[in-house]
Design a protein around this motif. Sequence first.
Motif, PDB file in Angstrom:
ATOM      1  N   LEU A  26       0.821  -1.212   0.000  1.00  0.00           N
ATOM      2  CA  LEU A  26       0.000   0.000   0.000  1.00  0.00           C
ATOM      3  C   LEU A  26       0.855   1.261   0.000  1.00  0.00           C
ATOM      4  O   LEU A  26       0.443   2.299  -0.537  1.00  0.00           O
ATOM      5  CB  LEU A  26      -0.925   0.010   1.215  1.00  0.00           C
ATOM      6  N   ILE A  27       2.031   1.205   0.581  1.00  0.00           N
ATOM      7  CA  ILE A  27       2.888   2.387   0.669  1.00  0.00           C
ATOM      8  C   ILE A  27       3.321   2.880  -0.705  1.00  0.00           C
ATOM      9  O   ILE A  27       3.759   4.026  -0.842  1.00  0.00           O
ATOM     10  CB  ILE A  27       4.135   2.113   1.537  1.00  0.00           C
ATOM     11  N   TYR A  28       3.191   2.048  -1.725  1.00  0.00           N
ATOM     12  CA  TYR A  28       3.590   2.450  -3.077  1.00  0.00           C
ATOM     13  C   TYR A  28       2.435   3.067  -3.870  1.00  0.00           C
ATOM     14  O   TYR A  28       2.625   3.466  -5.018  1.00  0.00           O
ATOM     15  CB  TYR A  28       4.165   1.249  -3.833  1.00  0.00           C
ATOM     16  N   PHE A  29       1.238   3.136  -3.282  1.00  0.00           N
ATOM     17  CA  PHE A  29       0.084   3.720  -3.941  1.00  0.00           C
ATOM     18  C   PHE A  29      -0.201   5.109  -3.374  1.00  0.00           C
ATOM     19  O   PHE A  29       0.130   5.400  -2.219  1.00  0.00           O
ATOM     20  CB  PHE A  29      -1.161   2.846  -3.745  1.00  0.00           C
TER      21      PHE A  29
ATOM     22  N   GLU B 114       2.057   0.484   7.517  1.00  0.00           N
ATOM     23  CA  GLU B 114       0.835   0.819   6.789  1.00  0.00           C
ATOM     24  C   GLU B 114      -0.407   0.836   7.674  1.00  0.00           C
ATOM     25  O   GLU B 114      -1.519   1.038   7.178  1.00  0.00           O
ATOM     26  CB  GLU B 114       0.613  -0.203   5.661  1.00  0.00           C
ATOM     27  N   SER B 115      -0.226   0.647   8.960  1.00  0.00           N
ATOM     28  CA  SER B 115      -1.367   0.479   9.844  1.00  0.00           C
ATOM     29  C   SER B 115      -2.311   1.675   9.819  1.00  0.00           C
ATOM     30  O   SER B 115      -3.529   1.529   9.880  1.00  0.00           O
ATOM     31  CB  SER B 115      -0.870   0.228  11.269  1.00  0.00           C
ATOM     32  N   MET B 116      -1.756   2.877   9.700  1.00  0.00           N
ATOM     33  CA  MET B 116      -2.592   4.080   9.733  1.00  0.00           C
ATOM     34  C   MET B 116      -3.425   4.239   8.468  1.00  0.00           C
ATOM     35  O   MET B 116      -4.357   5.046   8.433  1.00  0.00           O
ATOM     36  CB  MET B 116      -1.706   5.322   9.925  1.00  0.00           C
ATOM     37  N   ILE B 117      -3.110   3.465   7.422  1.00  0.00           N
ATOM     38  CA  ILE B 117      -3.834   3.590   6.157  1.00  0.00           C
ATOM     39  C   ILE B 117      -5.217   2.947   6.244  1.00  0.00           C
ATOM     40  O   ILE B 117      -6.161   3.385   5.584  1.00  0.00           O
ATOM     41  CB  ILE B 117      -3.015   2.946   5.020  1.00  0.00           C
ATOM     42  N   VAL B 118      -5.350   1.916   7.058  1.00  0.00           N
ATOM     43  CA  VAL B 118      -6.588   1.133   7.097  1.00  0.00           C
ATOM     44  C   VAL B 118      -7.655   1.896   7.874  1.00  0.00           C
ATOM     45  O   VAL B 118      -7.565   2.047   9.085  1.00  0.00           O
ATOM     46  CB  VAL B 118      -6.348  -0.253   7.726  1.00  0.00           C
ATOM     47  N   ARG B 119      -8.639   2.381   7.131  1.00  0.00           N
ATOM     48  CA  ARG B 119      -9.760   3.101   7.741  1.00  0.00           C
ATOM     49  C   ARG B 119     -11.038   2.617   7.077  1.00  0.00           C
ATOM     50  O   ARG B 119     -11.592   3.267   6.201  1.00  0.00           O
ATOM     51  CB  ARG B 119      -9.577   4.612   7.567  1.00  0.00           C
ATOM     52  N   MET B 120     -11.495   1.437   7.499  1.00  0.00           N
ATOM     53  CA  MET B 120     -12.719   0.876   6.939  1.00  0.00           C
ATOM     54  C   MET B 120     -13.657   0.536   8.090  1.00  0.00           C
ATOM     55  O   MET B 120     -13.239  -0.126   9.051  1.00  0.00           O
ATOM     56  CB  MET B 120     -12.400  -0.371   6.108  1.00  0.00           C
TER      57      MET B 120
ATOM     58  N   ASP C  12      -5.721   5.499  -4.329  1.00  0.00           N
ATOM     59  CA  ASP C  12      -5.578   4.092  -4.714  1.00  0.00           C
ATOM     60  C   ASP C  12      -5.468   3.187  -3.490  1.00  0.00           C
ATOM     61  O   ASP C  12      -5.927   2.045  -3.518  1.00  0.00           O
ATOM     62  CB  ASP C  12      -4.362   3.900  -5.617  1.00  0.00           C
ATOM     63  N   GLN C  13      -4.875   3.667  -2.420  1.00  0.00           N
ATOM     64  CA  GLN C  13      -4.801   2.872  -1.190  1.00  0.00           C
ATOM     65  C   GLN C  13      -6.195   2.491  -0.715  1.00  0.00           C
ATOM     66  O   GLN C  13      -6.463   1.317  -0.404  1.00  0.00           O
ATOM     67  CB  GLN C  13      -4.078   3.668  -0.094  1.00  0.00           C
ATOM     68  N   LEU C  14      -7.085   3.465  -0.654  1.00  0.00           N
ATOM     69  CA  LEU C  14      -8.447   3.197  -0.180  1.00  0.00           C
ATOM     70  C   LEU C  14      -9.204   2.301  -1.143  1.00  0.00           C
ATOM     71  O   LEU C  14      -9.969   1.424  -0.724  1.00  0.00           O
ATOM     72  CB  LEU C  14      -9.189   4.518   0.012  1.00  0.00           C
ATOM     73  N   THR C  15      -8.985   2.510  -2.440  1.00  0.00           N
ATOM     74  CA  THR C  15      -9.661   1.676  -3.438  1.00  0.00           C
ATOM     75  C   THR C  15      -9.221   0.231  -3.332  1.00  0.00           C
ATOM     76  O   THR C  15     -10.048  -0.694  -3.346  1.00  0.00           O
ATOM     77  CB  THR C  15      -9.364   2.210  -4.856  1.00  0.00           C
TER      78      THR C  15
ATOM     79  N   VAL D 121      -1.669  -6.005   7.209  1.00  0.00           N
ATOM     80  CA  VAL D 121      -0.939  -5.042   6.390  1.00  0.00           C
ATOM     81  C   VAL D 121       0.450  -4.864   6.994  1.00  0.00           C
ATOM     82  O   VAL D 121       0.738  -5.364   8.092  1.00  0.00           O
ATOM     83  CB  VAL D 121      -1.682  -3.689   6.299  1.00  0.00           C
ATOM     84  N   GLY D 122       1.333  -4.162   6.292  1.00  0.00           N
ATOM     85  CA  GLY D 122       2.662  -3.931   6.826  1.00  0.00           C
ATOM     86  C   GLY D 122       2.627  -3.042   8.057  1.00  0.00           C
ATOM     87  O   GLY D 122       1.725  -2.206   8.210  1.00  0.00           O
TER      88      GLY D 122
END
Length: 240
Positions: free
Chosen positions: A188-191, A219-225, A195-198, A215-216
């Motif tokens: 995810l860090i490369y998006f 990358e933990s802070m990216i996950v918001r679902m 695109d991360q959310l998609t 997730v890595g």
Amino acid sequence: LSNRVHALKLQSVQDYYRYLFNEGGLNSEMSHIEETVTTNKTDFFREIDHFHYLRDSILGNGMRRPGTKKFKAWSAAASTGAESFSMAMLLAEHALAYPGFDWAILGTDISGRVLEQARRAIYSHNTIEPVPAALRSRYLFEGQNEWQGKWRISPSLRNRVQFRKLNLIKEDYDVDMNLDIIFLRNVLIYFDPTDQLTVLARVGRHLAPGGHLFVGNSESMIVRMPQFCQVAPAIYRKEP
């Protein structure tokens, strides 16, 4: 991209861009671009706490979906297969303790080159060093003669792990639904943020209620679902 510039006998990267976007070369070059610009860093049992959680909290505590006949896992950025085969060793160990336990793993990646390495399942001595000795003795065979210094994953694991090319940016994934675990780590860090959310939303649809997304650690802070509850660092459970 300089290797592609030389291979096509062009003079500069600017000439290459012109070839791609003005002269219709993009389609024929796309597979080369994917191989050139993707990052394929991987290790056996990378971010070991995730594998401890799989072994102790998911498998060890019997966190299984009722009535499930087969435990199914997806390594969504499989690279050369180290992550997939690390999972496979733990699932195989669980099956030794519980003979009725059936399982399968799918590993996908955008790079066909690394997937070929994953299918061969041959690794150097340095690569397999993180594998615990007990697992190494059971699931890795040391090469002889010209193969000395190389190790191959046992057929008992190779037969249960499939590898397939897949681009996470594409809209549809040829992947089973209702999976038990998905490892979507360090990709995810490369998006970009959109695109991360998609990608998270698309990947999340393939996870069964009660299943787990890894997730890595970065990358933990990216996950918001809203449907996903964090249960450990960089590990999320999909709520019913």
